[in-house]
Design an enzyme around this catalytic site. Structure first.
Site, PDB file in Angstrom:
ATOM      1  N   HIS A  38      81.275  35.796   1.241  1.00  0.00           N
ATOM      2  CA  HIS A  38      80.798  34.349   1.040  1.00  0.00           C
ATOM      3  C   HIS A  38      81.355  33.575   1.967  1.00  0.00           C
ATOM      4  O   HIS A  38      82.471  32.959   1.430  1.00  0.00           O
ATOM      5  CB  HIS A  38      80.980  34.191  -0.677  1.00  0.00           C
ATOM      6  CG  HIS A  38      79.891  34.731  -1.321  1.00  0.00           C
ATOM      7  ND1 HIS A  38      78.866  34.104  -1.696  1.00  0.00           N
ATOM      8  CD2 HIS A  38      79.974  35.968  -1.893  1.00  0.00           C
ATOM      9  CE1 HIS A  38      78.108  34.662  -2.804  1.00  0.00           C
ATOM     10  NE2 HIS A  38      78.641  35.901  -2.930  1.00  0.00           N
ATOM     11  N   CYS A  43      75.489  37.586   1.103  1.00  0.00           N
ATOM     12  CA  CYS A  43      75.645  38.377  -0.076  1.00  0.00           C
ATOM     13  C   CYS A  43      74.060  38.618  -0.487  1.00  0.00           C
ATOM     14  O   CYS A  43      73.523  39.646   0.424  1.00  0.00           O
ATOM     15  CB  CYS A  43      76.033  37.532  -1.001  1.00  0.00           C
ATOM     16  SG  CYS A  43      76.589  38.745  -2.528  1.00  0.00           S
ATOM     17  N   GLU A 103      80.557  30.635   2.630  1.00  0.00           N
ATOM     18  CA  GLU A 103      80.417  29.342   2.322  1.00  0.00           C
ATOM     19  C   GLU A 103      81.517  28.630   1.924  1.00  0.00           C
ATOM     20  O   GLU A 103      81.717  27.582   1.493  1.00  0.00           O
ATOM     21  CB  GLU A 103      79.310  28.945   1.613  1.00  0.00           C
ATOM     22  CG  GLU A 103      79.082  29.557   0.084  1.00  0.00           C
ATOM     23  CD  GLU A 103      79.025  30.881   0.010  1.00  0.00           C
ATOM     24  OE1 GLU A 103      78.758  31.497  -1.190  1.00  0.00           O
ATOM     25  OE2 GLU A 103      79.060  31.743   0.947  1.00  0.00           O
TER      26      GLU A 103
END
Length: 259
Positions: A221, A113, A223
């Site tokens: 994202h 990001c 994660e």
């Protein structure tokens, strides 16, 4: 042998509008520890406290995370406007030269990001301050309401270059991702290769051409749910493998010099 160290670039925050803190999302540390198999270490985003040269020696790789503050437009030669939002100049001062040093050394990093945008700016690229205002573009911003599951839900497809590194790594020419960003790449920097696009042609995946180390970076994202998501897991696993290889090569060279 201890796990290789991944430095996670943090963000500066004020807790309760009073208490200054350096913060990093728990999910970033979980992805690094549980999927990449490395030791997560949060790095203060303040050049008064940390230097690029010492970070390169202490850490084996770096995760350039997302964050609410944006890269200041002065970093890519444009004036500040209200559309550019909030900034973290300390993080700019740490992350941008760190990216360039890693590219030169072949030290692995992955941008996510804001980190994706930092890689582009570090290599001379520019950003759109608000891509949803561009003709034909989607609103890529995080939904303002709802649970974390709803905010990080898969929302659009990303298509990759046929036979490119993301296609090869993920085994698919098209995947579903979340989207939680307001800014986006306008002009790719020198050696930046855009390798993935949203349906509205917003750049979503990149790497640095001819870089000797791992440089894969994404606008979404990964994660979130990294241990189980079929796109996130191979990304963090490949990043971890690159960090471990860099650490082995560096320590092997150090042993040879001391022998």
């Amino acid at each position: 042998m201890h796990r290789p160290v991944v430095g996670i670039i943090g963000n500066s925050y004020l807790i309760n509008d009073q208490y200054p803190a350096h913060a990093g999302g728990t999910m970033n540390s979980e992805a690094v520890a549980e999927v990449s198999g490395c030791l997560p270490m949060l790095i203060p985003s303040d050049p008064r406290l940390v230097g690029v040269a010492e970070l390169l020696e202490v850490c084996d790789g770096f995760l350039l995370t997302g964050g609410r503050p944006n890269v200041h437009p002065e970093e890519y030669g444009e004036p500040e406007t209200p559309a550019h939002g909030a900034f973290d100049r300390g993080r700019d001062a740490v992350a941008l030269p760190l990216v360039r040093a890693c590219v030169e050394r072949g030290q692995p990093f992955m941008g996510v990001c804001r980190g994706f945008q930092e890689v582009n700016v570090a290599m001379g690229g520019t950003l759109h301050p608000e891509i949803r205002e561009l003709p034909g573009r989607m609103n890529h911003r995080m939904p303002p309401d709802g649970s974390l599951e709803e905010k990080f839900a898969l929302r659009h497809k990303v298509r990759f270059s046929e036979g490119g590194p993301f296609h090869r790594l993920l085994g698919a020419a098209e995947v579903m991702t979340n989207t939680l960003h307001g800014q986006g790449v306008k002009t790719p920097g020198a050696r930046i290769v855009i390798d993935g696009w949203a349906p509205d042609d917003t750049p979503e995946a990149l790497y640095v051409r001819d870089a000797p180390g791992f440089t894969l970076s994404v606008q979404w994202h990964p994660e979130w749910n990294a241990a189980h998501d079929p796109v996130s897991r191979p990304l963090f696993a490949a990043f971890g493998a690159a960090v471990k290889e860099f650490a082995r090569a560096r320590r092997g060279g150090a042993r040879a010099l001391s022998a």
